[in-house]
Design a protein around this motif. Structure first.
Motif, PDB file in Angstrom:
ATOM      1  N   GLN A 159       0.833  -1.199   0.000  1.00 28.32           N
ATOM      2  CA  GLN A 159       0.000   0.000   0.000  1.00 28.32           C
ATOM      3  C   GLN A 159       0.872   1.254   0.000  1.00 28.32           C
ATOM      4  OE1 GLN A 159      -3.317   0.128  -0.387  1.00 28.32           O
ATOM      5  NE2 GLN A 159      -2.958   2.349  -0.480  1.00 28.32           N
ATOM      6  N   ASN A 161       0.468   5.541  -1.522  1.00 27.50           N
ATOM      7  CA  ASN A 161      -0.322   6.479  -2.324  1.00 27.50           C
ATOM      8  C   ASN A 161       0.429   6.909  -3.577  1.00 27.50           C
ATOM      9  OD1 ASN A 161      -2.327   6.364  -0.425  1.00 27.50           O
ATOM     10  ND2 ASN A 161      -1.559   8.144   0.710  1.00 27.50           N
ATOM     11  N   SER A 162       1.684   7.258  -3.394  1.00 29.77           N
ATOM     12  CA  SER A 162       2.514   7.700  -4.514  1.00 29.77           C
ATOM     13  C   SER A 162       3.895   7.103  -4.322  1.00 29.77           C
ATOM     14  CB  SER A 162       2.595   9.227  -4.499  1.00 29.77           C
ATOM     15  OG  SER A 162       3.752   9.654  -5.180  1.00 29.77           O
ATOM     16  N   ASP A 165       6.433   8.782  -2.127  1.00 33.79           N
ATOM     17  CA  ASP A 165       6.447   8.611  -0.671  1.00 33.79           C
ATOM     18  C   ASP A 165       7.448   7.544  -0.217  1.00 33.79           C
ATOM     19  OD1 ASP A 165       4.544  10.564  -0.309  1.00 33.79           O
ATOM     20  OD2 ASP A 165       2.873   9.155  -0.456  1.00 33.79           O
ATOM     21  N   ASN A 187       8.018   3.567   3.765  1.00 33.57           N
ATOM     22  CA  ASN A 187       6.905   4.426   3.384  1.00 33.57           C
ATOM     23  C   ASN A 187       6.975   5.663   4.279  1.00 33.57           C
ATOM     24  OD1 ASN A 187       4.387   5.739   3.321  1.00 33.57           O
ATOM     25  ND2 ASN A 187       3.334   3.837   2.711  1.00 33.57           N
TER      26      ASN A 187
END
Lengths: 544, 103
Positions: A159, A161-162, A165, A187
């Protein structure tokens, strides 16, 4: 881009070095032949000992002290540099390690006989000539771990988001090699480890492919480069580009990598996809004092402005601009400064700020016109690390760290539009790497002076240009880096700290800790968007 | 630096009326960083190191072991040399520091 430490012992091989190198090669070949014949008889006590000791050196010492005994991130160990040193003192130093440095204790890892033998070997071995590592050696060193890259997952298996990151940490491992040596990816929103790539020897530089977010490149102190698939968190290929040297850059189109070495004195352009070598460059030239020298490779950088690489020739004091077209032609910019090392980009990648250790200056170079703009005062032994630049009140300010331990220790602030010194901010000690982010209020610098100060990071307010806070991180705190969103400040508590510590960028409260062995350089994936840390991503867009 | 440690100790001493053998984990931290951690690490030694971890070990055990190394009733070239430089206070402080750490 972000090089660690200076090379403590320098070489200036004269042009006849080439001849010497060939002779040495021939000598090596016949030596190997002789050893192969002699080995079964086991009677070559003296030369066997030398050979064993040489192997022990290569296996335990060379990644830091230089494959040529000439020093790398640690001092050179040879008959000249160790002249007059007490063998007993050297023996105990090897046994216990050296506190406040990366030198680990070898007690229990090497036998007492081996340690005594090594001391004797080091005190009688001169610095070695530059060994050869040719384009054929590079080609033959390619290892493929994932044969069919089409089998790799199409998106991250975790997982996030971008991909910006993702933050990578070069974990050296206590011994600069072994199971602690790896690239660790975190992350930077959750501060949880995503994956790790074992690198065999100390990871030093992590660079990201600007064109495809899935690829990262990790370079080790023994000059291997791993092509890493960040989506599945595994190495897919590796290549050995030399024996020592951290120089690494990726072109703006993500098609090429350039890597440079201290041992031997060369650089190579690789296909970023296959890691196949395309062209090697012998690094030599006339230094600012008019002497022809063979040279270590300093920083290598790809610019978002153009299809080029810029490479600093440390000893020759030159910056070469290589065009990424047929034949890879080179434009040489001479007399940049004495003992160049690292650099950073500004103005959409059209200007390059190069640190010159021995002149205490940072030289601004125009990469479009390919000439020197100006030489700016820096401080005591400038080491700009990955560099930092911020826009404040309509000005673009560059921040320059200096790792010399002089009476007056400062961080220089330059106006990068006017190319002039704005201020020299007094800090607690020598510094090695600045971190900045467009959304964070402070520029962080790592104090590396060899005492309790080494535990600390100092924060400079972007507007007032004053140190406003000192953080006690623990260990030997260095290589600060902001997360891509600027909300968190990551710092390696290296040496004996053995953790990466995460702070809130505004409150400077500690929010997390990620354990690993001897963490060093920290590299946010966000770097591909903002070119130089502290600048807005718009800076790159303007360049294209 | 030294002054900072001493004044830290002094403050600590003032803040809580301590008995003579009360250990300071702050002094222990400084001593451990300077003397022990190079081999034993803070929380963990290197995965490749031949040295045992100390974090979270029993305080009394650590004290006894260090004193035995110091008195050479327990033999080890390197530990006899290193522990030889430690005072009783140092040993108490180091043992209480490492004992309180989570590995």
């Amino acid at each position: 881009m972000n090089l660690t430490k200076k090379r403590l012992s320098q070489s200036a091989l004269m042009p006849q070095g080439h001849k010497f190198r060939l002779i040495r090669q021939a000598a090596q070949l016949s030596f190997i032949g002789l050893a192969a014949i002699a080995l079964p008889f086991g009677a070559q006590a003296a030369s066997d000992t030398t050979k064993n000791m040489h192997q022990l050196y290569e296996d335990n010492c060379a990644s830091c002290h230089g494959s040529d005994h000439g020093g790398f991130i640690a001092p050179g160990l040879n008959s000249e540099s160790l002249k007059g040193r007490s063998p007993t003192a050297l023996r105990s130093l090897i046994m216990t390690g050296s506190f406040d440095t990366l030198m680990p204790p070898f007690y229990g890892r090497l036998s007492d006989d081996d340690i005594r033998g090594l001391v004797k070997h080091l005190q009688t071995t001169p610095k070695q000539a530059n060994p050869s590592w040719t384009i054929d050696d590079i080609k033959a060193s390619i290892k493929v771990y994932v044969k069919d890259e089409s089998t790799l997952p199409a998106k991250p298996t975790y997982q996030v988001n971008s991909m910006d990151d993702v933050i990578g940490v070069a974990a050296r491992g206590k011994y600069g090699r072994g199971s602690g040596s790896k690239a660790v990816f975190i992350n930077s929103i959750t501060h949880k480890q995503i994956g790790e790539i074992p690198t065999g020897t100390a990871a030093h530089i992590i660079d990201y492919n600007p064109a495809n977010p899935r690829w990262a490149y990790v370079k080790t102190d023994t000059a291997e480069i791993f092509k890493v698939d960040l989506y599945s968190m595994q190495a897919v290929r590796s290549v050995k580009t030399g024996f020592n040297g951290p120089g690494l850059g990726v072109s703006r189109d993500g098609k090429y990598i350039m890597a440079g070495s201290y041992v031997p004195h060369n650089a190579v352009i690789l296909n970023a996809d296959t890691l196949e070598p395309l062209k090697t460059f012998e690094l030599e030239g006339v230094d600012p004092d008019g002497k022809m020298v063979s040279s270590d490779s300093g920083m290598i950088i790809g610019s978002p402005m153009d299809d080029i690489f810029a490479i600093a020739l440390e000893n020759a004091g030159q910056v070469w601009v290589v065009d990424l077209k047929e034949g890879f032609p080179v434009t040489k910019i001479e007399k940049v400064g004495r003992h160049l090392h690292d650099a950073f980009l500004t103005h959409g990648g059209s200007k390059l700020m190069v640190a010159a250790y021995d002149d205490n200056i940072v030289t601004a170079i125009d990469l479009k016109d390919r000439k020197i703009i100006k030489k700016l005062d820096a401080g005591c032994v400038p080491h700009v690390g990955g560099g930092a630049a911020v826009e404040v009140d309509g000005r673009t300010l560059g921040f320059g760290t200096n790792f010399g331990d002089c009476d007056k220790t400062v961080v220089s602030v330059w106006d990068l539009d006017k190319m002039e010194v704005v201020k020299q901010v007094p800090v607690a000690g020598g510094t090695e790497s600045p971190a900045a982010h467009a959304n964070a209020p402070y520029v962080a610098v790592d104090i590396i002076s060899k005492d309790r100060r080494a535990r600390t990071i100092q924060l400079i307010d972007k507007k007032t240009l004053e140190v406003v806070k000192t953080l006690d991180v623990g260990g030997h705190a260095y290589f600060p880096e902001y997360s891509a969103d600027g909300k968190f400040l990551y710092v390696s508590a290296g040496y004996n700290g053995d953790e990466v510590v995460v702070y809130d960028s505004n409150s400077l409260e500690k929010v997390a800790s990620v354990p690993m062995e001897s963490p060093a350089g920290i590299f946010s994936h966000g770097r591909v968007r903002y070119m130089t840390r502290g600048l807005s991503p718009d800076e790159i867009k303007g360049a294209k | 630096m030294r002054l900072a440690i001493y004044s830290g100790l002094l403050l600590l001493g003032l803040a809580s009326v301590q008995s003579a053998d009360a250990a300071s984990i702050y002094a222990g931290e400084a001593k451990a960083a300077a003397v022990c951690s190079q081999c034993h690490g803070i929380r963990m030694p290197s995965a490749d190191a031949p040295f045992p971890p100390l974090a979270g070990r029993d305080q009394e055990y650590l004290k006894t072991a260090l004193k035995q190394y110091r008195d050479k009733t327990r033999k080890s070239d390197i530990m006899n040399a290193i522990a030889g430089s430690l005072s009783d206070d140092d040993i108490n402080n180091i043992a209480s520091y490492y004992a309180k750490l989570k590995p």
